[in-house]
Scaffold this motif. Structure first.
Motif, PDB file in Angstrom:
ATOM      1  N   GLU A 177     -14.879   4.774  -0.721  1.00  0.00           N
ATOM      2  CA  GLU A 177     -14.961   3.543  -1.113  1.00  0.00           C
ATOM      3  C   GLU A 177     -16.334   3.093  -1.862  1.00  0.00           C
ATOM      4  O   GLU A 177     -16.376   2.514  -2.819  1.00  0.00           O
ATOM      5  CB  GLU A 177     -14.467   2.786  -0.014  1.00  0.00           C
ATOM      6  N   ALA A 190      -4.666   5.908  10.127  1.00  0.00           N
ATOM      7  CA  ALA A 190      -5.463   5.158   9.056  1.00  0.00           C
ATOM      8  C   ALA A 190      -6.782   5.723   8.756  1.00  0.00           C
ATOM      9  O   ALA A 190      -7.407   5.464   7.741  1.00  0.00           O
ATOM     10  CB  ALA A 190      -5.645   3.607   9.486  1.00  0.00           C
ATOM     11  N   GLU A 191      -7.330   6.470   9.558  1.00  0.00           N
ATOM     12  CA  GLU A 191      -8.733   7.162   9.240  1.00  0.00           C
ATOM     13  C   GLU A 191      -8.485   8.761   9.302  1.00  0.00           C
ATOM     14  O   GLU A 191      -7.463   9.330  10.198  1.00  0.00           O
ATOM     15  CB  GLU A 191      -9.637   6.787  10.438  1.00  0.00           C
ATOM     16  N   MET A 231      -2.461   5.642   2.591  1.00  0.00           N
ATOM     17  CA  MET A 231      -3.467   4.871   2.456  1.00  0.00           C
ATOM     18  C   MET A 231      -4.581   4.971   3.295  1.00  0.00           C
ATOM     19  O   MET A 231      -3.984   5.101   4.732  1.00  0.00           O
ATOM     20  CB  MET A 231      -3.348   3.404   2.280  1.00  0.00           C
ATOM     21  N   VAL A 232      -5.776   5.297   3.294  1.00  0.00           N
ATOM     22  CA  VAL A 232      -6.656   5.728   4.547  1.00  0.00           C
ATOM     23  C   VAL A 232      -7.842   4.640   4.252  1.00  0.00           C
ATOM     24  O   VAL A 232      -8.069   4.387   3.069  1.00  0.00           O
ATOM     25  CB  VAL A 232      -6.897   7.252   4.749  1.00  0.00           C
ATOM     26  N   ARG A 233      -8.510   4.769   5.238  1.00  0.00           N
ATOM     27  CA  ARG A 233      -9.992   4.003   5.310  1.00  0.00           C
ATOM     28  C   ARG A 233     -10.879   5.293   5.165  1.00  0.00           C
ATOM     29  O   ARG A 233     -11.078   6.020   6.010  1.00  0.00           O
ATOM     30  CB  ARG A 233     -10.168   3.148   6.566  1.00  0.00           C
ATOM     31  N   SER A 234     -11.690   5.152   3.896  1.00  0.00           N
ATOM     32  CA  SER A 234     -12.834   6.193   3.744  1.00  0.00           C
ATOM     33  C   SER A 234     -14.149   5.430   3.166  1.00  0.00           C
ATOM     34  O   SER A 234     -14.175   5.227   2.004  1.00  0.00           O
ATOM     35  CB  SER A 234     -12.124   7.115   2.658  1.00  0.00           C
ATOM     36  N   PRO A 235     -14.866   4.919   3.920  1.00  0.00           N
ATOM     37  CA  PRO A 235     -16.113   4.240   3.725  1.00  0.00           C
ATOM     38  C   PRO A 235     -17.070   5.163   2.648  1.00  0.00           C
ATOM     39  O   PRO A 235     -17.260   4.442   1.761  1.00  0.00           O
ATOM     40  CB  PRO A 235     -16.828   3.897   4.754  1.00  0.00           C
ATOM     41  N   HIS A 261      -6.890   8.902  14.507  1.00  0.00           N
ATOM     42  CA  HIS A 261      -6.577   7.670  14.721  1.00  0.00           C
ATOM     43  C   HIS A 261      -5.082   7.443  14.829  1.00  0.00           C
ATOM     44  O   HIS A 261      -4.198   8.180  14.283  1.00  0.00           O
ATOM     45  CB  HIS A 261      -6.761   6.568  13.448  1.00  0.00           C
ATOM     46  N   ASP A 273     -11.824  -6.030  -2.400  1.00  0.00           N
ATOM     47  CA  ASP A 273     -10.462  -5.906  -1.688  1.00  0.00           C
ATOM     48  C   ASP A 273      -9.475  -5.121  -2.219  1.00  0.00           C
ATOM     49  O   ASP A 273      -8.430  -4.709  -1.631  1.00  0.00           O
ATOM     50  CB  ASP A 273      -9.922  -7.141  -1.341  1.00  0.00           C
ATOM     51  N   LYS A 310      -9.246   1.132  -3.232  1.00  0.00           N
ATOM     52  CA  LYS A 310      -8.116   1.705  -2.266  1.00  0.00           C
ATOM     53  C   LYS A 310      -8.327   3.063  -2.519  1.00  0.00           C
ATOM     54  O   LYS A 310      -8.351   3.707  -3.515  1.00  0.00           O
ATOM     55  CB  LYS A 310      -6.914   1.271  -2.238  1.00  0.00           C
ATOM     56  N   GLN A 345       0.908  -1.228   0.094  1.00  0.00           N
ATOM     57  CA  GLN A 345      -0.055  -0.054  -0.064  1.00  0.00           C
ATOM     58  C   GLN A 345       0.932   1.114   0.260  1.00  0.00           C
ATOM     59  O   GLN A 345       0.521   2.330  -0.578  1.00  0.00           O
ATOM     60  CB  GLN A 345      -0.993   0.178   1.278  1.00  0.00           C
TER      61      GLN A 345
END
Length: 580
Positions: free
Chosen positions: A274, A313-314, A267-271, A309, A257, A260, A180
């Motif tokens: 996504e 990551a967020e 790299m981040v989590r972004s619901p 976070h 999966d 991204k 990533q």
């Protein structure tokens, strides 16, 4: 000269989320690699010794001087921020000043470094105690850059070691993490070793498009399209979207999966983003398949709050709806058929697999092609370039579509089209199906029927399904129901009753639109004139997602000039071809 490492003021410390999380091999690698990237490294070597609980990260970055080395592992010391104002314009991957201190508390920490800006400066090696203070300092011979060694990880905390996942699972997490980070930083060369043996390498590239095939082995560069767009972001800040997507007629995944999102190199989590990407690929892939897509946003630092976070990551991204619209527009543009986004080499060997994965079709009653094209190409009903039928999500940039010239029809099924760099073979039914589906997305109309259609033997579930789609269904006798309105496109067909019966079998509005488009499209086996073929091609290439039909089947087969030249060996000289 030095990096001028300093202890942060107390007011800055109080604003930083407390406690860097060092809970695994992956966390150690993440923190050390981010420091290497912040130091401007172009080559990073990671050595893992899982059974010894040891990690080493070496880079060719700017390095550190002796004073900086003696201070860098103390709590809340960093060279990256100075005041509370700096927290609002973070451009580095690390900024809290806690990573090295946290490592010193849970492992044996040793750092060797040489300051790259002074060619005469010696290298220094420092061993730290649990408080992050130097225990041992000595000069060593070392190339410019830094080598950080973390040994006996969690040796003083056996309970934490026992609570960790199995080593194999941790190593898999390390691999995923490095991949990533490599996508976000394509100019870096990576070497990863395990127990002194090569594990995997990632070569540098000009963009993430050259990195992704090294990570997902079945995917080739020709399966991907890369797009960079300048964006006028809120507050007049210049921003950018880098998009690398797997073309839906060439590759897809069984799980979501590889959707991204990265922001400013991480790299981040972004619901929200996504889900936006998944929706943008709706009805371009076979059933139960998901896209390959990497979206990297370069945003003004003032529009991001990283302090959400411990592992960063967020994030809190301001103006989320704005970025959702821009990502949809970028995906639309990347899907268009133009010479700019067609790779020189097209890998057609997966076409059979894609067709096999797509849904099976049923043969329907058909009308003449002239009648179909004439009634469905009026200006009022022409498909408009609006993503997912939403008029508020228009692409900001328009591109010049490639010229396609119809030259022949093969087996009354395929249209042969010539363009500037080769020949395409287009299946007429699914090309027309894509046109009609997007037309229905933008203008789904239910119109009254002059003569109601009577259906028999409907179950209560079928009646409810028709009513959910907005159809007026009334009892008309024993086991009979009168349908008094219908989708406009179906209402003009002789097989409207069969179409309504099909709609009653289930599915949402989108599924109903697909079924209607499929039934109304020109069928294979129907002859077309050159003008009819040209009309179909012109309308198809202007659709939002021209590469696949709504079921995910590829619409065209590309025979590029370069491939034709290789096959017919046109690069041979005449003498060689005659054996001279």
């Amino acid at each position: 000269m030095s990096l001028d490492v300093q202890t942060l003021p107390s007011d800055v410390i109080n604003l930083i989320a407390a406690g860097e999380v060092i809970d695994s091999f992956a966390a150690v690698v993440r923190e050390l690699v981010e420091n290497s990237l912040d130091a401007g490294a172009t080559r990073i070597v990671i050595s893992l010794y899982p059974n010894l609980w040891r990690v080493q990260v070496a880079d060719n970055g700017t390095g550190m001087s002796s004073p900086d080395l003696q201070l860098c592992a103390k709590a809340h010391t960093t060279s990256k921020i100075r005041s509370t104002e700096d927290l609002r314009k973070i451009t580095t991957l690390g900024f809290r000043g806690e990573a090295l201190h946290s490592l010193a508390q849970v492992a044996d920490l040793e750092i060797a470094s040489r300051w790259a800006s002074d060619p005469d400066a010696p290298g220094w090696q420092v061993v730290y105690n649990r408080q992050g203070e130097p225990d041992k300092i000595e000069t060593i011979a070392i190339a410019p850059g830094t080598i950080v060694t973390v040994a006996n990880l969690f040796g003083s905390l056996p309970v934490r070691r026992q609570g960790l996942p199995p080593l194999a699972q941790q190593l898999k997490a390390v691999q995923g993490l490095i991949q990533q980070i490599a996508l976000c930083n394509p100019s870096i060369t990576w070497q990863v070793r395990q127990d002194e043996k090569p594990w995997f390498n990632i070569s540098s590239g000009k963009s993430a498009q050259q990195i992704l095939p090294q990570i997902l082995k079945p995917i080739k560069i020709g399966d991907l399209h890369s797009l960079n767009l300048e964006v006028e972001a809120p507050r007049n800040s210049k921003s950018q979207i880098e998009l690398v997507l797997g073309l839906p007629d060439r590759c897809h995944r069984r799980k979501p999966d590889w959707v991204k999102v990265a922001v400013n190199g991480r790299m981040v989590r972004s619901p929200e983003l996504e889900q936006t990407i998944l929706s943008a690929f709706s009805r371009t892939l076979p059933r139960d398949r998901f896209p390959v897509c990497f979206a990297h946003l370069t945003v003004c630092p003032s529009q991001i709050d990283w302090n959400r976070h411990p592992a960063k990551a967020e994030i809190y991204l301001h103006s989320m709806e704005f970025w959702q619209e821009r990502v949809v527009g970028a995906i639309e543009r990347a899907m268009q058929l133009s010479s700019a986004n067609l790779p020189a080499t097209v890998h057609n060997r997966r076409i059979g697999q894609l067709i096999k994965a797509a849904e099976a079709k049923t043969n329907y009653q058909i009308d003449s092609p002239s009648k179909i094209l004439a009634t469905q190409s009026s200006p009022e009903t022409e498909s408009k370039p609006q993503p997912n039928g939403n008029p508020n999500l228009k692409p900001k940039h328009q591109i010049s579509l490639m010229e396609l010239r119809a030259v022949a029809q093969v087996n009354k099924t395929y249209i042969v089209a010539e363009h500037s760099s080769g020949v395409w073979i287009v299946e007429q039914h699914i090309a027309h199906e894509r046109i009609l589906y997007e037309q229905l997305q933008d203008d789904w109309k239910l119109v009254p029927l002059q003569t109601p259609i009577v259906l028999s033997q409907l179950t209560s579930a079928q009646v409810e399904q028709l009513q959910r789609l907005g159809l007026r269904v009334e009892p008309f006798g024993e086991q009979l129901w009168a349908i008094r309105n219908a989708p406009e496109m179906l209402s003009k067909r002789d097989d409207c009753a069969d179409g309504l019966l099909e709609l009653s079998l289930g599915g949402d509005l989108q599924a109903a639109q697909v079924a209607t488009a499929c039934r109304s499209a020109i069928r294979n086996g129907m002859p077309l004139s050159l003008s009819e073929m040209q009309t179909l091609l012109d309308r198809w290439k202007s659709t939002r997602n021209p590469r696949t039909c709504p079921h995910g089947r590829p619409i065209y087969l590309s025979l590029e000039e370069a491939s034709l030249a290789r096959f017919f060996r046109r690069h041979w000289v005449i003498g060689k071809s005659h054996g001279i």
